[in-house]
Design an enzyme around this catalytic site. Sequence first.
Site, short mmCIF file in Angstrom:
data_model
loop_
_atom_site.label_atom_id
_atom_site.label_comp_id
_atom_site.label_asym_id
_atom_site.label_seq_id
_atom_site.Cartn_x
_atom_site.Cartn_y
_atom_site.Cartn_z
N ARG A 71 0.83 -1.19 0.00
CA ARG A 71 0.00 0.00 0.00
C ARG A 71 0.87 1.25 0.00
NH1 ARG A 71 -1.87 0.80 4.37
NH2 ARG A 71 -1.16 -1.02 5.52
N TYR A 199 -1.17 -3.55 -7.06
CA TYR A 199 -0.99 -4.28 -5.80
C TYR A 199 -2.29 -4.36 -5.01
CZ TYR A 199 -0.25 -5.23 -0.97
OH TYR A 199 -0.41 -5.77 0.28
N LYS A 208 -9.78 -2.50 1.55
CA LYS A 208 -9.48 -1.34 2.39
C LYS A 208 -10.25 -0.11 1.92
CE LYS A 208 -7.20 -3.66 5.22
NZ LYS A 208 -5.89 -4.16 5.25
N HIS A 228 -10.65 -2.33 11.34
CA HIS A 228 -9.55 -3.20 10.87
C HIS A 228 -9.34 -4.29 11.92
CE1 HIS A 228 -5.08 -3.30 9.31
NE2 HIS A 228 -5.83 -4.20 8.70
N SER A 250 -1.39 -3.49 10.33
CA SER A 250 -1.04 -4.39 9.23
C SER A 250 0.19 -5.22 9.57
CB SER A 250 -0.77 -3.57 7.97
OG SER A 250 -1.91 -2.79 7.68
N CYS A 252 0.62 -7.43 11.84
CA CYS A 252 0.90 -7.54 13.27
C CYS A 252 0.14 -8.70 13.92
CB CYS A 252 0.60 -6.24 13.99
SG CYS A 252 1.81 -4.96 13.59
N ASP A 279 -9.46 -9.73 8.94
CA ASP A 279 -8.95 -8.38 8.62
C ASP A 279 -9.96 -7.26 8.85
OD1 ASP A 279 -6.61 -6.96 7.60
OD2 ASP A 279 -7.81 -6.49 5.83
N ARG A 372 1.94 -12.18 -0.48
CA ARG A 372 0.64 -12.53 0.09
C ARG A 372 -0.02 -13.69 -0.64
NH1 ARG A 372 -1.81 -8.78 4.10
NH2 ARG A 372 -0.16 -7.27 4.49
N ARG A 403 2.90 -3.96 17.78
CA ARG A 403 4.21 -4.60 17.74
C ARG A 403 5.15 -3.68 18.50
NH1 ARG A 403 6.74 -8.18 13.89
NH2 ARG A 403 4.79 -8.64 12.82
N GLY A 497 -0.22 -20.07 18.68
CA GLY A 497 -1.22 -20.84 19.42
C GLY A 497 -1.23 -20.51 20.90
P1 GTP Z 1 -2.59 -7.59 7.48
O1 GTP Z 1 -3.11 -8.63 6.57
O2 GTP Z 1 -1.46 -6.79 6.90
O3 GTP Z 1 -3.65 -6.67 8.03
O4 GTP Z 1 -1.84 -8.31 8.70
P2 GTP Z 1 -2.24 -9.27 9.90
O5 GTP Z 1 -2.48 -8.43 11.12
O6 GTP Z 1 -3.29 -10.24 9.52
O7 GTP Z 1 -0.85 -10.01 10.18
P3 GTP Z 1 -0.45 -11.55 10.14
O8 GTP Z 1 -1.29 -12.40 11.05
O9 GTP Z 1 -0.40 -11.98 8.74
O10 GTP Z 1 1.02 -11.53 10.76
C1 GTP Z 1 2.08 -10.84 10.20
C2 GTP Z 1 3.39 -11.32 10.73
O11 GTP Z 1 3.42 -11.36 12.15
C3 GTP Z 1 3.75 -12.71 10.23
O12 GTP Z 1 5.08 -12.72 9.79
C4 GTP Z 1 3.58 -13.58 11.45
O13 GTP Z 1 4.42 -14.69 11.42
C5 GTP Z 1 3.88 -12.63 12.62
N1 GTP Z 1 3.12 -13.00 13.82
C6 GTP Z 1 1.79 -13.20 13.90
N2 GTP Z 1 1.42 -13.58 15.16
C7 GTP Z 1 2.55 -13.60 15.89
C8 GTP Z 1 2.82 -13.90 17.27
O14 GTP Z 1 1.94 -14.23 18.06
N3 GTP Z 1 4.12 -13.81 17.67
C9 GTP Z 1 5.11 -13.45 16.80
N4 GTP Z 1 6.36 -13.39 17.27
N5 GTP Z 1 4.90 -13.18 15.49
C10 GTP Z 1 3.64 -13.24 15.05
C1 SPV Z 2 -3.02 -4.48 5.27
O1 SPV Z 2 -2.03 -3.87 4.80
O2 SPV Z 2 -3.53 -4.18 6.37
C2 SPV Z 2 -3.61 -5.62 4.54
C3 SPV Z 2 -3.16 -5.87 3.19
O3 SPV Z 2 -4.48 -6.30 5.06
S1 SPV Z 2 -3.86 -4.76 2.06
O4 SPV Z 2 -5.07 -5.35 1.52
O5 SPV Z 2 -2.85 -4.56 1.02
O6 SPV Z 2 -4.17 -3.50 2.71
MN MN Z 3 -5.13 -5.45 7.01
#
Ligand code: GTP
Ligand code: SPV
Ligand code: MN
Length: 587
Positions: A71, A199, A208, A228, A250, A252, A279, A372, A403, A497
């Site tokens: 983005r 993208y 979004k 979100h 995002s 996180c 999401d 992705r 984070r 987990g």
């Molecule tokens: P968007 O799709 O961008 O909105 O992101 P999201 O919030 O769904 O993030 P996602 O769950 O895909 O996690 C992103 C990154 O954080 C990945 O590389 C994961 O491996 C890492 N991650 C997720 N949960 C944890 C956790 O509990 N601990 C740690 N250390 N890393 C984590």
């Molecule tokens: C984010 O960046 O929070 C996502 C991926 O979930 S996107 O759809 O590119 O915004």
């Molecule tokens: Mn997102």
Amino acid sequence: MAPTKNPHLLAWIDEVTKLTKPDEVMWITGEESQLEDLRKEGCSTGEMIKLNEEKLPGCYLHRSDRQDVARVEGRTFICSRKEEDAGPTNNWMDPKEMYDLLYSIADGSMKGRTMYVIPFSMGTVDSPFAKIGIEVTDSIYVVLSMAIMTRVGNKVLEALGDSPDYTKGLHCKDKLDPEKRYISHFPEDNTIISVNSGYGGNVLLGKKCLALRIASHLGHQEGWMAEHMLILGIEDPEGNVRYVTGAFPSACGKTNLAMLIPPEKYRKAGWKVYCVGDDIAWLRIGEDGRLWAVNPENGFFGVAPGTNNKSNPNALASTSKNTIFTNVVRNLDDNTVWWEKMTDERPMNAEDWKGEIWPPESTEKGAHPNSRFTAPAKNCPCISSEFENPKGVPISAIIFGGRRAKTAPLVYQSRDWDHGVFVGSVMGSETTAAATGEVGVVRRDPMAMLPFCGYHMGDYWQHWMDMGKKMSNPPKIFNVNWFRTDENGDFIWPGFGDNLRVLEWILKRCEDKVDADEVEIGYVPKPEDIDLEGTDLDTDTLAGLVAIDKDLWREEAAGVHEFYGKFGDKLPDKLKEELATLDEKLK
Ligand code: GTP
Ligand code: SPV
Ligand code: MN
């Protein structure tokens, strides 16, 4: 021929056709045969690469332009009529000026191309809460991705009938020129225009752009909220299912938390977890005075790197068929995909995300950090039985999180709704690869909505306060941080987990079944109240994870003063008071 007689829609499509001047116009019907033809055509132009049909049936690889992998927040605009309505956290341009600029870019941009018209529904078709959009695009990747992420085709046109009530979305790839890339929203016109990108987050306009930026504006007017947030169902050994939402910025951890697999001890005891969404959540107040959540999407656009059979087996299983992978590694031995941390060993005979040979001795990453997968929600082994329930699910707790290497404890609870809104409004998180720009710098990202709120953030916070007042039984509000690090920079909390251990405490707090320690920022667990059996951690480490460092929090509060300073009169008094209370407690 157009499969609709809707005069408003036909007039707009006519206008767009005259503007972009495509060779052909194709209406997306939702039929599998049409999509299959488009997959074949995408492969013939190189836009898509068909993967191993035996190992990854129905799966494709797509590579976006190298300058177009995330983005672009600096080029995303909220073009409300009054600048003030976009607020200090959004880019703004006068709508007329922006239309002129975008129309000049779109003019003739589809010459020699096909223009696809995608009727799509955010929310199940016919749900009273669904929002219909029409995305016009010259990208097959967008058509195929929208067919996974949303409900598309003639059934949506039928639901729309002759109504003018739909979001107009125009996407032109044009020349993918980063200097002419604009992701623009016109909330008062219910219109989105996106140019010069291919993208996901910039071009899958249901996600979004509609389901957060436009929908947050609609929700403000209509008395609901677009957030979100992931939505997760948790079943305890007695068979009670409770639902929580989580707003993390995002990349996180939303997708990961939404699909978590309970630790062995919990599994054996009968705990189960169900994914409703990963999401986006649309939230409404039910007749019972509770908050109810719906996931308007139909698929996952998830971060690939880090996803593996240990961290998130459910996400991996979701990508086992009918999935589009973007900017990952292609294993040339068996024509499958790979990304960092998928397995211990990398494939040696492979192409990197750019499509170049990835030498075995390379120290570069093979997959893009923001690579992705676009996977159908129904592929997820733990998809909730309520996933398509138009009423949604009742929410017991809202969990904010970010984070943070330091400062934020593993978990804390807010004192009440208004304090919880404060906690969400001051969220800080290290930036990730999901948006262009520097990675790893802490910024304020209120409610994880900084890049997605379609109106003035001060009004948005007031809307949260107002929603709280209208609920007789509002969710309890918490904050989590899975990302505290030790002196070596390693994560202390095992995460994934094991996060269920924290969720269990959260659910107990919701039902007054466990005590807590009151600290400056709210309530933290007594270390012995988080079940650590089966982890390498002891209660001392946990005590460290929930400890509050007053010096760091004073710095944090100073940062919040600076941030709040941007909002002037629009900062709700309640939030000012909450910040003053925090200052007082930190003295
Ligand atoms: P968007 O799709 O961008 O909105 O992101 P999201 O919030 O769904 O993030 P996602 O769950 O895909 O996690 C992103 C990154 O954080 C990945 O590389 C994961 O491996 C890492 N991650 C997720 N949960 C944890 C956790 O509990 N601990 C740690 N250390 N890393 C984590
Ligand atoms: C984010 O960046 O929070 C996502 C991926 O979930 S996107 O759809 O590119 O915004
Ligand atoms: Mn997102």
